[in-house]
Design an enzyme around this catalytic site. Structure first.
Site, PDB file in Angstrom:
ATOM      1  N   SER A  50      -2.910   1.369   4.870  1.00 15.58           N
ATOM      2  CA  SER A  50      -3.609   1.713   3.667  1.00 15.58           C
ATOM      3  C   SER A  50      -4.849   0.762   3.440  1.00 15.58           C
ATOM      4  O   SER A  50      -5.956   1.197   3.171  1.00 15.58           O
ATOM      5  CB  SER A  50      -2.853   1.612   2.266  1.00 15.58           C
ATOM      6  OG  SER A  50      -1.616   2.564   2.523  1.00 15.58           O
ATOM      7  N   HIS A 107       2.821   7.187   6.404  1.00 13.38           N
ATOM      8  CA  HIS A 107       3.835   7.256   5.554  1.00 13.38           C
ATOM      9  C   HIS A 107       4.611   8.747   5.545  1.00 13.38           C
ATOM     10  O   HIS A 107       5.723   9.112   5.532  1.00 13.38           O
ATOM     11  CB  HIS A 107       3.268   7.102   4.163  1.00 13.38           C
ATOM     12  CG  HIS A 107       2.662   5.941   3.844  1.00 13.38           C
ATOM     13  ND1 HIS A 107       1.334   5.697   3.336  1.00 13.38           N
ATOM     14  CD2 HIS A 107       3.226   4.447   3.980  1.00 13.38           C
ATOM     15  CE1 HIS A 107       1.171   4.391   3.014  1.00 13.38           C
ATOM     16  NE2 HIS A 107       2.238   3.752   3.454  1.00 13.38           N
ATOM     17  N   LYS A 160      -1.760  -5.835  -7.836  1.00 13.56           N
ATOM     18  CA  LYS A 160      -2.370  -5.857  -6.388  1.00 13.56           C
ATOM     19  C   LYS A 160      -3.654  -5.249  -6.360  1.00 13.56           C
ATOM     20  O   LYS A 160      -4.193  -4.982  -5.437  1.00 13.56           O
ATOM     21  CB  LYS A 160      -1.275  -4.793  -5.518  1.00 13.56           C
ATOM     22  CG  LYS A 160      -0.140  -5.404  -5.135  1.00 13.56           C
ATOM     23  CD  LYS A 160       0.576  -4.884  -3.938  1.00 13.56           C
ATOM     24  CE  LYS A 160       1.689  -5.571  -3.298  1.00 13.56           C
ATOM     25  NZ  LYS A 160       2.399  -4.852  -2.375  1.00 13.56           N
ATOM     26  N   ARG A 192       5.699  -1.019  11.494  1.00 10.59           N
ATOM     27  CA  ARG A 192       4.494  -0.695  12.429  1.00 10.59           C
ATOM     28  C   ARG A 192       4.624  -1.672  13.648  1.00 10.59           C
ATOM     29  O   ARG A 192       4.464  -1.124  14.827  1.00 10.59           O
ATOM     30  CB  ARG A 192       3.348  -0.666  11.693  1.00 10.59           C
ATOM     31  CG  ARG A 192       3.042   0.541  11.061  1.00 10.59           C
ATOM     32  CD  ARG A 192       1.814   0.208  10.218  1.00 10.59           C
ATOM     33  NE  ARG A 192       1.869  -0.895   9.422  1.00 10.59           N
ATOM     34  CZ  ARG A 192       1.303  -1.366   8.460  1.00 10.59           C
ATOM     35  NH1 ARG A 192       0.256  -0.902   8.042  1.00 10.59           N
ATOM     36  NH2 ARG A 192       1.371  -2.570   7.605  1.00 10.59           N
TER      37      ARG A 192
HETATM   38  O1  PNS Z   1       3.471  -0.413   0.340  1.00  5.29           O
HETATM   39  P1  PNS Z   1       3.682  -1.990   0.033  1.00  5.29           P
HETATM   40  O2  PNS Z   1       2.850  -2.462  -0.994  1.00  5.29           O
HETATM   41  O3  PNS Z   1       3.966  -2.833   0.932  1.00  5.29           O
HETATM   42  O4  PNS Z   1       5.110  -1.809  -1.012  1.00  5.29           O
HETATM   43  C1  PNS Z   1       5.689  -2.905  -1.586  1.00  5.29           C
HETATM   44  C2  PNS Z   1       6.619  -2.636  -2.503  1.00  5.29           C
HETATM   45  C3  PNS Z   1       6.098  -1.847  -3.635  1.00  5.29           C
HETATM   46  C4  PNS Z   1       7.772  -1.824  -1.865  1.00  5.29           C
HETATM   47  C5  PNS Z   1       7.264  -3.990  -3.078  1.00  5.29           C
HETATM   48  O5  PNS Z   1       6.151  -4.721  -3.389  1.00  5.29           O
HETATM   49  C6  PNS Z   1       8.299  -3.791  -4.081  1.00  5.29           C
HETATM   50  O6  PNS Z   1       9.317  -3.443  -4.135  1.00  5.29           O
HETATM   51  N1  PNS Z   1       7.947  -4.135  -5.572  1.00  5.29           N
HETATM   52  C7  PNS Z   1       8.593  -3.935  -6.686  1.00  5.29           C
HETATM   53  C8  PNS Z   1       8.874  -5.167  -7.161  1.00  5.29           C
HETATM   54  C9  PNS Z   1      10.145  -5.970  -6.594  1.00  5.29           C
HETATM   55  O7  PNS Z   1      11.253  -5.329  -6.631  1.00  5.29           O
HETATM   56  N2  PNS Z   1      10.122  -7.153  -5.872  1.00  5.29           N
HETATM   57  C10 PNS Z   1      11.298  -7.785  -5.363  1.00  5.29           C
HETATM   58  C11 PNS Z   1      11.282  -7.356  -3.808  1.00  5.29           C
HETATM   59  S1  PNS Z   1      10.542  -8.717  -3.013  1.00  5.29           S
END
Ligand code: PNS
Length: 188
Positions: free
Chosen positions: A145, A34, A58, A107
């Site tokens: 992570s 990150h 989560k 990745r």
């Molecule tokens: O590090 P991650 O868990 O892959 O991040 C995922 C994240 C937080 C970017 C994604 O889950 C997100 O944007 N969550 C906010 C809710 C949202 O907007 N959902 C609609 C997009 S599918």
């Protein structure tokens, strides 16, 4: 500080800041993968907002406050990085900033499907937001992570893959001894 003052302060921070990217994620915990993305993004953008998602579904290992504290400490000497958290939709959060870009690290091809769905959904929710992908550097393309937590929980060494502060927090979480466990065959 009162909530209305905090909102005002946040809006001030996001005002007139040039090209801004939001880098959203769980960061549970933040890794050098990150950090590498943030550092490279700073070559392109004037400001990067690391936006930690508050998503209890989560079942994160670290609370949002713990993640904020770690990430803020890591970027304390980088004024162009703002560390924040958000609840709800990413598009709604981004609309409160002056960013037009959501930044994500890629990745491997296995990340692509999930990322493609997420970027497409976000685009259908808001045409104001574009997703920009950056390839994770070769040194960290295997770091996630999820695997960091698994290895740390089982007592393996994750030094060099996450900052020392994160190594310490993982040890505290998993109640592991403080002694440094090296990766096998690695010289410091
Ligand atoms: O590090 P991650 O868990 O892959 O991040 C995922 C994240 C937080 C970017 C994604 O889950 C997100 O944007 N969550 C906010 C809710 C949202 O907007 N959902 C609609 C997009 S599918």
């Amino acid at each position: 500080m009162r909530r209305c003052e905090m909102v005002k302060e946040k809006k001030e921070k996001f005002k007139n800041t040039g090209k801004v990217a939001v880098y959203p994620g769980s960061f549970d915990p933040i890794t050098y993968g990150h950090i590498d993305v943030v550092e490279r993004a700073l070559e392109i953008f004037d400001k990067v907002i690391v936006a930690i998602a508050e998503n209890e579904e989560k079942r994160p290992l670290f609370s949002v406050e713990e993640r904020l504290q770690m990430v803020r400490t890591i970027f304390k000497d980088t004024p162009n990085v703002i560390v924040d958290s958000f609840k709800g939709l990413l598009v709604d959060y981004v609309a409160k900033t002056n960013a037009k870009v959501s930044l994500r690290g890629l990745r491997a091809t296995s990340d692509f499907e999930y990322e493609f769905h997420m970027a497409s959904m976000n685009r259908s929710l808001s045409t104001q937001l574009d997703t920009l992908f950056m390839m994770t550097s070769k040194d960290y393309f295997f770091v996630s992570s999820r695997t960091i937590k698994e290895v740390a929980r089982l007592g393996g060494g994750v030094e060099g893959l996450v900052p020392d502060l994160v190594v310490r927090r993982l040890r505290e979480k998993f109640k592991l001894p403080v002694t440094k466990r090296k990766r096998i065959g690695w010289d410091d």
